[in-house]
Design an enzyme around this catalytic site. Structure first.
Site, PDB file in Angstrom:
ATOM      1  N   THR A   1       0.858  -1.189   0.000  1.00 32.59           N
ATOM      2  CA  THR A   1       0.000   0.000   0.000  1.00 32.59           C
ATOM      3  C   THR A   1       0.889   1.233   0.000  1.00 32.59           C
ATOM      4  OG1 THR A   1      -0.005   0.278   2.392  1.00 32.59           O
ATOM      5  CG2 THR A   1      -1.723  -1.156   1.456  1.00 32.59           C
ATOM      6  N   ASP A   2       0.302   2.374  -0.273  1.00 30.20           N
ATOM      7  CA  ASP A   2       0.994   3.616   0.023  1.00 30.20           C
ATOM      8  C   ASP A   2       0.922   3.781   1.550  1.00 30.20           C
ATOM      9  OD1 ASP A   2       2.296   6.028  -0.011  1.00 30.20           O
ATOM     10  OD2 ASP A   2       1.159   6.840  -1.695  1.00 30.20           O
ATOM     11  N   TRP A   3       1.675   4.725   2.080  1.00 28.61           N
ATOM     12  CA  TRP A   3       1.854   4.812   3.536  1.00 28.61           C
ATOM     13  C   TRP A   3       0.560   5.229   4.251  1.00 28.61           C
ATOM     14  CZ3 TRP A   3       5.228   2.500   1.178  1.00 28.61           C
ATOM     15  CH2 TRP A   3       6.431   2.102   1.720  1.00 28.61           C
TER      16      TRP A   3
END
Ligand code: BGC
Length: 926
Positions: A704-706
């Protein structure tokens, strides 16, 4: 024996060459450039002194000792004489008007106040020099888009005034644009400077690269990776860009030149692929052949001018309109020549497979729904030096529509909307609309039907991951040992700045708990990217030209070679994957992160990404292509839903990723924050399983993105929805501060218990993660198999001291006191330590300090406090402060892991204790 040599001189030379080859010369009247040897140059514009090496945010936080700016490079030049007096005026003014860094992460303004010019100053400079160089700069970055206002997409009044005055007084004016992305260019007509060149953001060697083009050492050979139109409203996406909740992609596949060439040629100021040289070229197709599965063109490029140069040959297809409707040009191949001397010619042989010219039928209007088809009709092949001047080189006929690839509907929209469809109008086309085909297959049905069986739990059988690595047991046997709890832990990446991996990096993944480590699972490391390695503790790294600059080189072999160096640098820093390249499409010029991305065209984007991945692969590390997919605006990026047709996704927004996976061998990918067609990408099965893995054969990890959110279709998203993420086969949630304690309170255990996500689905992600680790350098290192001298570094020894190693971490309770009495406070020294916050909150830091007994009374002693390499404040005492004095600083909201650096600029201070204390409560952001 070393396998790898990281030669810093070569690294600099390659980055400099890339920066130079990225420069796009748009105008060069009367041979304004190159600057003649011995000519005097007056440089205007404050950005000449600052230089944007990259944009802001995660994509730009590379710690460098020094980035060479344009003025720096000119000052060093022996051939070009600088108007020093004018440079001194700027230097003095800048002292009074310091660079505004903004308050906090990503808050730097997109432009800086410009120095007002008087007529006298400009006139005096004009008398003393042959040429003026005007530097105009812009930055941009995460979390904010650019705006069509002065200081952002448009020039400010002061910049316009500067151009007006300088162009009025000088005959020769070269305007250099130190920007991450295209800006409004109507001012060229208003002030008519004799030369204009985009020099982008070229990383730490950027100024040197620009100098090489200015003095002609490297003839300009960059080409636009975007179309520059007259007005921002001319871009068809502008109408729908920037909504907080929903963004309709009505222009569909007609992005960039695909739109302008088909519908609005007259709106174009500078076409896609355009860029001048100091010489001229003739491009001639010598031979064109249609073969069974491909077309072949033999192209002669001849330098017809008086100086050396390189040219980029571009090949476009014009497919028949058919039932689907097509853009009148689509880039299918490009190649840069070697440097040709005046009169010299070279032959390029270009082949393009017909399959790559196919279009995707998302609604069945050709009779072949969900297929890539070559519709019947005449296919024109155009070859030339930009999209507009490319000339017809040959044609071939397709008698009956051919199915190239039967796929399965995926990612189709559920919301009704209309999209562009070309309608014949005289000799050209006008925009007509048609209804977008909607989804007919629910991804949930696919998930349920294709669920793989659980591997029954075997308990700990004493097997290690090394047993799989060395072919003693199967992955299945190994994974059977992991409990549900272990599986829930392995899908949690830890960060930022995890003490388990290289200090200051974005995440640790894999063996992040003691139990997982006991099974011999190493901890992999990833770091931002894309413009070099970001290490927030202050470790220095090499800063590279930005994505747009790379794209504008149109030079794949050169970019690949540069990224071989990057790969070795990653390996040196024990990082398995760089979080880049960023390969979203430049859908609209206002997207804040365009600087990280490559182009409006998916073929150029994909091939440039593939070159980077292949380059890094040389050192057996990789890049994480991001953000998958349609991350085309920063405003409300966590919540905005991109509503896009399946055709536009497949032909435009997924295509670059497809090329990077299939041709570049990418095996790590990052999803986005937002949603596409109602499903947040981090939990989007069609995106990360059906298309990515089942169709393209991707066999790596998806992260995922952060702190990205996931959702069940139709429901609100939340970062705790790890069950949905795993079910989709997005393998890693990035990031939590502690996997073992489930610091982010994700719902993995409940999902498994309730049967919403199966053990088998968790095992599938664990399998992907373990395989990624086994193909990364960390595996051999973990097993002690990597020889110490695996990599040697040559040159730049003075940077080595900035490598931060052996950091001590302190766990911070509500109130923690650390002894600082042994710290070396001598001038130039710094003390770095890590803090791991037990609980989130508002924290303060205070420190007891006094002057040395023998410090002169009037000495001013100071200590600066940095958090994650960002200055938070400076404590000052005088030599007369011989008693302990307490000074404090608000650190603001803190959670997770961080680095504190204390920096002493003058010797003579003593420290006693440093206290970090929770001073306020605040809610977690999730
Ligand atoms: C960005 C990513 C980046 C990550 C880690 C996010 O804010 O969108 O591109 O890799 O942070 O720094």
């Amino acid at each position: 024996m070393a396998n790898y040599t990281l030669d810093m001189e070569k690294y600099c030379a390659l980055a400099r060459q890339v920066a130079a080859e990225s420069c796009v010369l748009l105008k060069n009247d009367n041979h304004t450039l190159p600057v003649r040897k011995g000519n005097r140059v007056s440089v205007f514009g404050r950005i000449a002194l600052h230089y944007y090496k990259s944009g802001t945010g995660s994509g730009g936080l590379v710690n460098v000792k020094r980035a060479i700016g344009i003025l720096d490079a000119l000052e060093e030049s022996e051939d070009i004489l600088l108007n020093e007096k004018l440079a001194d005026v700027y230097k003095a003014w800048v002292k009074e008007h310091p660079f505004d860094k903004g308050a906090g992460w990503g808050q730097e303004p997109w432009s800086q106040e410009e120095m007002p010019l008087t007529e006298e100053l400009v006139a005096e400079a004009a008398r003393e020099s042959e040429l003026a160089i005007v530097v105009i700069g812009r930055t941009a970055g995460e979390d904010q888009d650019a705006k069509a206002i002065p200081g952002s997409y448009l020039l400010t009044e002061a910049e316009e005034d500067m151009l007006k005055k300088v162009c009025g007084a000088f005959e020769k004016v070269a305007v250099l644009l130190n920007v991450g992305n295209i800006i409004d260019m109507k001012w060229v007509e208003r002030y008519n400077p004799s030369a204009v060149m985009y020099v982008w953001q070229g990383g730490q060697e950027g100024g040197n690269g620009v100098l090489d083009v200015l003095n002609g050492k490297v003839p300009p050979c960059g080409k636009l990776s975007d179309t520059i139109a007259g007005d921002i409203e001319d871009y068809p996406s502008t109408k729908n860009f920037g909504d907080a909740k929903e963004n309709l992609y009505q222009e569909d596949i007609y992005v960039g030149y695909r739109y302008f060439e088909t519908f609005a040629k007259d709106k174009v100021l500078y076409p896609f692929g355009y860029g001048l040289s100091y010489t001229s070229f003739q491009i001639k197709t010598m031979d064109f052949k249609e073969k069974e599965e491909e077309i072949y063109a033999k192209v002669e490029v001849k330098n017809t001018g008086a100086s050396a140069g390189k040219e980029v040959v571009q090949l476009y297809v014009s497919a028949p309109q058919g039932a689907l409707g097509k853009p009148v040009r689509e880039l299918k191949a490009y190649e840069k020549t070697k440097e040709l001397e005046p009169g010299e010619a070279c032959i390029l042989k270009i082949s393009v497979s017909k399959a790559d010219m196919a279009s995707y039928d998302d609604g069945g209007c050709t009779g072949y729904k969900s297929c890539y088809v070559l519709e019947a009709g005449t296919y024109g092949i155009y070859i030339g030096a930009d999209v507009q001047s490319a000339a017809l080189a040959g044609e071939f006929e397709v008698k009956e529509t051919v199915i190239i690839n039967q796929l399965e509907e995926a990612m189709a929209p559920v919301l009704e909307f209309s999209r562009f469809h070309p309608q014949a109008d005289g000799a050209g086309y006008r925009v007509d609309y048609e209804a977008v085909p909607l989804r007919t297959i629910s991804p949930m049905d696919k998930i349920v039907k294709r669920r793989q069986a659980d591997i029954p739990y075997s308990g700990d059988q004493g097997y290690q991951l090394a047993d799989v690595y060395e072919n003693r047991i199967s992955m299945e046997t190994f994974l059977a040992q992991l409990s549900d709890e272990d599986l829930a832990c392995i899908v949690r990446g830890e960060g930022m700045c995890s003490p388990k991996v290289t200090p200051g990096t974005a995440a640790a993944f894999g063996g992040v708990t003691d139990r997982l480590k006991k099974f011999g699972i190493p901890v992999g490391c990833c770091a931002d990217g894309p413009s070099g390695i970001r290490m927030d503790c202050g470790t220095r790294a090499f800063s590279l030209p930005n994505g747009t600059a790379l794209g504008c080189t149109y030079n794949m072999p050169l970019v690949e070679e540069l990224y071989q160096m990057e790969g070795m640098e990653l390996r040196k820093n024990k990082i398995d994957t760089l979080l880049g390249p960023g390969i979203n499409i430049h859908r609209n010029p206002l997207n804040g992160r365009n600087f990280e991305y490559i182009s409006e065209d998916p073929y150029l984007t994909g091939t440039m990404a593939a070159a980077q991945i292949k380059g890094m692969g040389y050192a057996k590390v990789t890049g994480t292509i991001k953000h998958y997919t349609a991350n085309n605006q920063e405003f409300h990026r966590h919540d905005c839903n991109s509503v896009v047709s399946e055709r536009a996704l497949r032909e435009i927004y997924l295509k670059g990723f497809e090329i990077a996976v299939k041709d570049g061998g990418a095996y790590s990918i990052m999803t986005t924050y937002g949603a596409v067609n109602g499903i947040w990408t981090a939990g989007n099965y069609d995106l990360v399983t059906a298309i990515l893995r089942d169709e393209w054969g991707f066999d790596g990890i998806v992260m995922t993105d952060w702190w990205a959110k996931m959702n069940e279709e139709g429901q609100e998203p939340a970062i705790q929805n790890t069950g949905v993420m795993v079910r989709a086969q997005n393998d890693l949630f990035m990031v939590t501060s502690d996997s073992a304690s489930n610091a982010t309170h994700d719902n993995s255990m409940e999902s498994i218990a309730e049967g919403k996500t199966t053990r088998g689905e968790y095992q599938r992600c664990a399998d992907n993660i373990c395989r990624m680790l086994m193909r990364s350098p960390v595996m051999d290192r973990f097993l002690g198999k990597t020889p110490e001298d695996d990599l040697v570094v040559i040159g730049n020894e003075d940077d080595a001291d900035e490598e931060v190693q052996n950091i001590v971490y302190h766990v911070i309770e509500k109130d923690t006191t650390l002894d600082m009495s042994k710290v070396n406070t001598e001038r130039g020294n710094s003390e770095i330590f890590g803090i791991q916050m037990k609980e989130p909150g508002i924290y303060g830091l205070c420190v007891n300090m006094r002057a040395d007994a023998d410090a002169p009374e009037l000495s001013q002693l100071s200590m600066s406090v940095f958090v994650d390499n960002q200055l938070k404040g400076t404590f000052q005492i005088n030599g007369s402060d011989k008693e302990w004095t307490k000074q404090s600083l608000d650190l603001g909201f803190v959670m997770g892991n961080h680095y504190i650096k204390l920096y002493f600029s003058v010797s003579g201070m003593q420290l006693d204790v440093l206290k970090i204390e929770k001073i306020g409560e605040t809610k977690m952001p999730f």
